[in-house]
Design a protein around this motif. Sequence first.
Motif, short mmCIF file in Angstrom:
data_model
loop_
_atom_site.label_atom_id
_atom_site.label_comp_id
_atom_site.label_asym_id
_atom_site.label_seq_id
_atom_site.Cartn_x
_atom_site.Cartn_y
_atom_site.Cartn_z
N LYS A 61 0.79 -1.03 0.08
CA LYS A 61 0.04 -0.01 0.10
C LYS A 61 0.97 1.12 0.24
O LYS A 61 2.15 1.31 0.41
N THR A 62 0.25 2.49 -0.48
CA THR A 62 0.87 3.70 -0.35
C THR A 62 -0.14 4.71 -0.28
O THR A 62 -1.30 4.54 -0.50
N ASP A 63 0.37 5.89 0.17
CA ASP A 63 -0.80 6.94 0.39
C ASP A 63 -1.24 7.54 -0.91
O ASP A 63 -0.37 8.05 -1.88
N LYS A 73 5.08 4.17 2.28
CA LYS A 73 4.61 2.70 1.62
C LYS A 73 4.69 1.60 2.74
O LYS A 73 5.53 1.83 3.78
N VAL A 74 3.86 0.68 2.28
CA VAL A 74 3.98 -0.44 3.38
C VAL A 74 4.02 -1.68 2.31
O VAL A 74 3.41 -1.66 1.58
N ASP A 75 4.98 -2.50 2.83
CA ASP A 75 5.19 -4.00 1.88
C ASP A 75 5.38 -5.17 3.07
O ASP A 75 6.35 -5.29 3.52
N LEU A 76 4.15 -5.69 3.17
CA LEU A 76 4.26 -6.81 4.41
C LEU A 76 3.85 -8.23 3.36
O LEU A 76 3.11 -8.49 2.51
N GLN A 77 4.98 -9.14 3.93
CA GLN A 77 4.56 -10.43 3.44
C GLN A 77 4.69 -11.44 4.61
O GLN A 77 5.68 -11.36 5.27
N TRP A 78 3.68 -12.40 4.71
CA TRP A 78 3.72 -13.26 5.71
C TRP A 78 3.04 -14.59 5.37
O TRP A 78 2.41 -14.57 4.16
N LEU A 79 3.07 -15.66 6.28
CA LEU A 79 2.56 -16.94 5.65
C LEU A 79 1.46 -17.09 6.77
O LEU A 79 1.29 -16.89 7.89
N GLU A 113 -4.08 -5.43 8.20
CA GLU A 113 -4.40 -4.90 7.23
C GLU A 113 -4.76 -3.44 7.93
O GLU A 113 -4.27 -2.37 7.36
N ASP A 114 -5.15 -3.33 9.09
CA ASP A 114 -5.70 -1.82 9.76
C ASP A 114 -4.35 -1.29 10.11
O ASP A 114 -4.31 -0.03 10.31
#
Length: 271
Positions: A61-63, A73-79, A113-114
């Motif tokens: 996500k970004t503004d 910016k937000v860049d998240l990756q998880w399992l 996400e929040d």
Amino acid sequence: MRITLILLIASALLAGCEDSNAPAKPTAKSTDSAAAIKNPAANPKGATPQTLVRNVHALEKTDEQCDADGCPKVDLQWLTFENQAELNDAITQHLAAMLIHNEDNPNHDVRIEDLADAFLQDASDMAMASRQGWELTATVKKQGRRGDVITLSMETYEYTGGAHGVPSVQYFHWDLAKQQSVKLNDMLVPGQQAAFWEKAREQHTAWLNKENLDQAFRDSWPFDKTDNVFFTDKGLVLQYNVYHIAPYAMGQPTLTIPYSDLDGILRAPYL
């Protein structure tokens, strides 16, 4: 994450549940040999072990109101894993706690996400933040497995202006047979905690000597305990984050205690 995040946590506690209708990006499913994890505890003796299917989640996500260089910016990756509700809940709780720097008190009702939205909202509320390159990243990967215990590495990085960002890495252990998290104390033979930390101190002294660090450094950055550990073929590794036992410039130090030093201290399944 400041005022927005505080309000977010308070709202989650009042709500008491997650929004099941919240949008989510598609997940990638992996069942190849590198991603499949066998769980013999889930099947009768002699039966074919169950294969855990790994789902990879990505959130970027970004503004949307920012069109300048250095937009936050937000860049998240998880399992997560199919048919492993308790494990999945524990993973997302632990990651969320890392993102808000509150690892000791994971919250069941805060959604990843929040947290991403809260970070971007904080950036938009801060003067000049849209041009400071605010950044929030996270990566969760399978680090390894010993017996029934699977280990995940969780790495995060947050930059909100200033000289540098703050990296963090945590190792998360889960017992597939017992369906519960495993802490360092669970790995030690009862009554052997003091012996374990004596071995850790020995490795810390060896590290100080190897780095040729003087007495002034040793007085400013003394040894400290951590329950952030992981396994390698050489031994049990104690992982420290920045500013724990060394200044930021020295990164994230590790101390490795050989398994030969842990005989009678570390429980047999982990040796």
